[in-house]
Design an enzyme around this catalytic site. Structure first.
Site, mmCIF file in Angstrom:
data_model
loop_
_atom_site.group_PDB
_atom_site.id
_atom_site.type_symbol
_atom_site.label_atom_id
_atom_site.label_comp_id
_atom_site.label_asym_id
_atom_site.label_seq_id
_atom_site.Cartn_x
_atom_site.Cartn_y
_atom_site.Cartn_z
ATOM 1 N N PRO A 170 4.073 -33.040 39.290
ATOM 2 C CA PRO A 170 3.499 -33.408 40.585
ATOM 3 C C PRO A 170 4.282 -34.517 41.277
ATOM 4 O O PRO A 170 5.261 -35.044 40.752
ATOM 5 C CB PRO A 170 2.105 -33.894 40.200
ATOM 6 C CG PRO A 170 2.331 -34.559 38.876
ATOM 7 C CD PRO A 170 3.404 -33.745 38.178
ATOM 8 N N LYS A 195 10.466 -27.851 37.432
ATOM 9 C CA LYS A 195 10.398 -27.885 38.889
ATOM 10 C C LYS A 195 9.577 -29.094 39.320
ATOM 11 O O LYS A 195 8.370 -29.151 39.090
ATOM 12 C CB LYS A 195 9.738 -26.627 39.463
ATOM 13 C CG LYS A 195 9.875 -26.554 41.004
ATOM 14 C CD LYS A 195 8.885 -25.615 41.637
ATOM 15 C CE LYS A 195 7.605 -26.300 42.060
ATOM 16 N NZ LYS A 195 7.777 -27.303 43.160
ATOM 17 N N ALA A 251 -7.316 -26.429 41.165
ATOM 18 C CA ALA A 251 -7.226 -25.161 41.891
ATOM 19 C C ALA A 251 -5.880 -24.490 41.649
ATOM 20 O O ALA A 251 -5.805 -23.288 41.361
ATOM 21 C CB ALA A 251 -7.446 -25.396 43.382
ATOM 22 N N GLU A 270 -2.554 -30.184 32.670
ATOM 23 C CA GLU A 270 -3.173 -31.484 32.952
ATOM 24 C C GLU A 270 -3.557 -31.454 34.413
ATOM 25 O O GLU A 270 -2.701 -31.505 35.294
ATOM 26 C CB GLU A 270 -2.206 -32.628 32.640
ATOM 27 C CG GLU A 270 -2.895 -33.978 32.524
ATOM 28 C CD GLU A 270 -2.896 -34.768 33.818
ATOM 29 O OE1 GLU A 270 -3.836 -34.549 34.636
ATOM 30 O OE2 GLU A 270 -1.998 -35.581 34.013
ATOM 31 N N CYS A 304 -4.599 -39.381 38.814
ATOM 32 C CA CYS A 304 -5.686 -38.517 38.355
ATOM 33 C C CYS A 304 -6.670 -39.242 37.463
ATOM 34 O O CYS A 304 -7.774 -38.746 37.213
ATOM 35 C CB CYS A 304 -5.134 -37.274 37.669
ATOM 36 S SG CYS A 304 -3.859 -37.627 36.452
ATOM 37 N N GLU A 404 -12.005 -34.256 44.014
ATOM 38 C CA GLU A 404 -10.903 -35.215 43.912
ATOM 39 C C GLU A 404 -10.384 -35.579 45.304
ATOM 40 O O GLU A 404 -9.964 -34.703 46.062
ATOM 41 C CB GLU A 404 -9.772 -34.622 43.066
ATOM 42 C CG GLU A 404 -8.728 -35.626 42.668
ATOM 43 C CD GLU A 404 -7.762 -35.073 41.629
ATOM 44 O OE1 GLU A 404 -7.385 -35.825 40.720
ATOM 45 O OE2 GLU A 404 -7.376 -33.894 41.725
#
Length: 517
Positions: A170, A195, A251, A270, A304, A404
């Site tokens: 992320p 990636k 999602a 995760e 997170c 979130e």
């Protein structure tokens, strides 16, 4: 078998282009070579100013296929390297990253907008520490001790690598999340195609450069850049992957799980978090107030595990709210290199607008912003900034409590009994992290037992260490990052059973056939 010391390109820096330039020197690292993607150009934006930091040609499915092929070709040799050889390469990588620490901090701040104080004090040193940890962990991939469990066989356990790992990281901690993906995978003997998020590729490319300079063989670590639909989907859908590891929203994690299921690819996820922050009536209130502000605003709330839901005993609720609001109002927003900056921008204008929209919806539904709840103007108007925000009077089932936000927003809700406080804390789909604040050892142990989260802090919130695992319960995913436990996820167990008697006919053969004279 020795690992070659590949340093032929060590003097070529992917970061030598001026940060204000328009085209990067490289946008992928495949099979030991840096290259450029030929798909649509993508911009890296400084979210503090809105300026374009870099433009690069993104990769496509053909680049992904080439990277997976390179990782597959490198796997046999790397998987057979001795633990000491892999450990030595990872120690060399830690040294390379340490030598580039200032450059890593600068690039991390450029692409994320986070204050230099945060990147220099947390992101980069934490990443290097994680590399150092796995350099040691690579030498102790233990299995069960050999033993005779059937009486006439010796059983032993081999712990072996899985194969080629496809990982997606992320944008909130680009370097640290890349390290969390790459290190346990290659320490265990796997090869990897990584990636990064398309808007934060800079430090991941520096990581690739450091891998090359450290002598990690070509194809062991590969990096491709591009959007999720174009590059991420192609990577996860590859039939040549043995495992997919993803960190991001729940999602998106569900979409990735569906793609991986087609090929039966092993998954490590995760996902999102909505950490509760439970303050009992005997807590040190000053400590809880400071912990709530720091825990909710770390990385502008784009964490997170950030404290997002404060459940506070009603007897101290008003005092807690007043203290948090007062401390939040003193937080200074600013650009990366200003030493007085406490809070940087959100990573993008899209993310800022999402946060603002969720707060606006909460207020429209009856909640109240005690402080913040606005997009600042003036000198900060060109950046993706959002004021530190404290929300009260929100319903437990509202989206501001259950979903979130990933921004500098804390919701405070009162409770009357310990049972109620813990029940409210667990009343959420997520279970990544939680904290409990109390002066009672009995309450502390009860909270540790009952809070449904992969990490529970007592009288603190946020600290992580390389030796301990990070991973979630419920909709926050499964599998562990960091620690020796993460190596379990990147290895597979083989039972080897050796017959000891040399008998032609074994006792158990009688259940199949009887020897007749």
């Amino acid at each position: 078998m020795g690992i070659p010391n590949r340093t032929s390109h060590a003097n070529r820096s992917v970061s030598q282009v001026d940060p204000g330039g328009t085209v990067s020197e490289a946008s992928n690292y495949i099979g030991g070579s840096f290259g450029r993607g030929s798909a649509e150009p993508l911009d890296v934006i400084d979210p503090a100013t809105g300026a374009v930091v870099r433009t690069y040609g993104s990769d496509d499915a053909s680049s992904v296929a080439a990277a997976v092929a390179a990782a597959s070709a490198a796997y046999p040799e790397w998987s057979r390297a001795t633990p000491a050889e892999r450990s030595g390469a990872l120690h060399a990588l830690a040294a390379e990253l340490t030598a580039r620490e200032d450059e890593l901090v600068t690039q991390e701040c450029l692409q994320t907008g986070k204050p230099r104080r945060l990147a220099a004090g947390f992101d980069v040193p934490g990443s290097i520490d994680n590399v150092q940890f796995f350099a040691g962990a690579a030498r102790r991939l233990d299995g069960m001790a050999s033993g005779e469990y059937s009486g006439d066989h010796t059983s032993s356990i081999r712990r072996e690598p899985i194969g080629v790992v496809g990982s997606i990281a992320p944008w909130n901690y680009p370097l640290q999340m890349a390290v969390w993906k790459v290190l346990p995978a290659i320490a265990a003997g796997n090869t990897i195609v990584l990636k990064p998020a398309e808007n934060t590729p800079l430090t991941t490319m520096l990581l690739a450069e450091a891998c090359e300079a450290a002598g990690i063989p070509a194809g062991v670590v590969n990096v491709v850049n591009g959007t999720g639909p174009a590059v991420g989907s192609a990577l996860v859908s590859s039939p040549d992957l043995a495992m997919t590891s993803f960190t991001g929203s729940t999602a998106t994690g569900r979409v990735i799980a569906g793609l991986a299921a087609v090929n039966g690819t092993r998954l490590h996820l995760e996902l999102g978090g909505k950490a509760p922050f439970v303050v009992f009536d005997d807590a040190d209130l000053d400590a809880a107030v400071h912990g709530a502000v720091a825990g909710s605003l770390i990385n502008t709330g784009q964490d997170c595990t950030a404290a997002t839901r404060a459940y506070v005993h009603r007897s101290v609720f008003d005092e807690f709210v007043a203290g948090v609001a007062d401390l939040m109002r003193g937080i200074r927003l600013g650009t990366q290199d200003d030493p007085d900056t406490d809070l940087g921008p959100l990573v993008s204008f899209r993310q800022r607008d999402k946060v603002a929209g969720m707060v606006e919806k909460a207020v429209a539904e009856g909640a109240r912003a005690v402080c913040g709840g606005t997009i600042p103007g003036g000198a900060l108007a060109d950046g993706a900034f959002y004021e530190p925000t404290l929300i009260v009077d929100a319903a437990q089932d509202s989206s501001i409590v259950q979903d979130e936000v990933f921004g500098p927003v804390l919701v405070a809700i009162p409770f009357d009994t310990d049972d109620e406080g813990l029940a409210l804390a667990n009343d959420c789909p997520f279970g990544l992290a939680a904290s409990a604040w109390t002066g009672s050892v009995f309450r502390a142990h009860r909270a540790a037992r009952e809070l449904a989260a992969g990490t529970v802090w007592i009288n603190d919130h946020i600290p992580i260490i390389s030796e301990m695992p990070h991973g979630g319960y419920k909709a926050s995913g499964y599998g562990k990052d960091m620690s020796a436990y993460s190596l379990d996820d990147y290895t597979q167990l083989k039972h080897v059973m050796t017959e000891l008697t040399g008998a032609v006919q074994k006792d158990w053969h009688d259940v199949v056939f009887t020897t007749r004279s």
